[in-house]
Design a protein around this motif. Sequence first.
Motif, short mmCIF file in Angstrom:
data_model
loop_
_atom_site.label_atom_id
_atom_site.label_comp_id
_atom_site.label_asym_id
_atom_site.label_seq_id
_atom_site.Cartn_x
_atom_site.Cartn_y
_atom_site.Cartn_z
N GLU A 43 0.83 -1.19 0.00
CA GLU A 43 0.00 0.00 0.00
C GLU A 43 0.87 1.24 0.00
O GLU A 43 1.84 1.32 0.74
CB GLU A 43 -0.92 0.02 1.23
CG GLU A 43 -2.00 -1.03 1.18
CD GLU A 43 -2.98 -0.88 2.32
OE1 GLU A 43 -3.04 0.20 2.91
OE2 GLU A 43 -3.66 -1.86 2.61
N ASN A 56 -5.08 7.68 -5.75
CA ASN A 56 -4.70 6.46 -5.05
C ASN A 56 -5.25 5.27 -5.81
O ASN A 56 -5.90 5.42 -6.83
CB ASN A 56 -5.18 6.48 -3.59
CG ASN A 56 -6.66 6.63 -3.45
OD1 ASN A 56 -7.41 6.14 -4.28
ND2 ASN A 56 -7.10 7.32 -2.42
N GLY A 57 -5.02 4.07 -5.31
CA GLY A 57 -5.42 2.87 -6.02
C GLY A 57 -6.75 2.28 -5.58
O GLY A 57 -7.13 1.22 -6.06
N ARG A 62 -10.75 5.36 -8.69
CA ARG A 62 -10.06 5.00 -9.93
C ARG A 62 -10.46 5.89 -11.11
O ARG A 62 -9.62 6.26 -11.91
CB ARG A 62 -10.30 3.54 -10.26
CG ARG A 62 -9.49 2.66 -9.36
CD ARG A 62 -9.40 1.25 -9.84
NE ARG A 62 -8.63 0.49 -8.85
CZ ARG A 62 -8.84 -0.75 -8.58
NH1 ARG A 62 -9.78 -1.43 -9.21
NH2 ARG A 62 -8.10 -1.37 -7.69
N SER A 65 -8.86 9.26 -10.54
CA SER A 65 -7.42 9.17 -10.79
C SER A 65 -7.13 9.07 -12.28
O SER A 65 -6.12 9.60 -12.77
CB SER A 65 -6.84 7.97 -10.05
OG SER A 65 -7.01 8.10 -8.67
#
Length: 96
Positions: A43, A56-57, A62, A65
């Motif tokens: 992470e 962020n993931g 998503r 991003s």
Amino acid sequence: MIGLPVIRLKGHYMAMASLGFGLIIYRIVLGGRNLRPGGWHLECAPFRIFAGLEVNGRAAFRIESYYIAWFVVLAAMTLAINLVHSRSRQGASLYS
């Protein structure tokens, strides 16, 4: 396994490879605490642009991003094209 290819490098390349492998090993050791049945789970902290907007993931972010990444790519391409076509570069030629 890692030492032999790195030892053949010279100058800045050897320094960057050594730093890179050191960081990779460091992240694997830190990520070992997050071992889950699905495999390694590393992470990283989210990159906050400003309040309420971060990269962020996580699945919830998503799409956000994705659009931020495309904006950054287009901005970088615009800057690169403007740099290539700037006044100081028009008269210069690499092959004449």
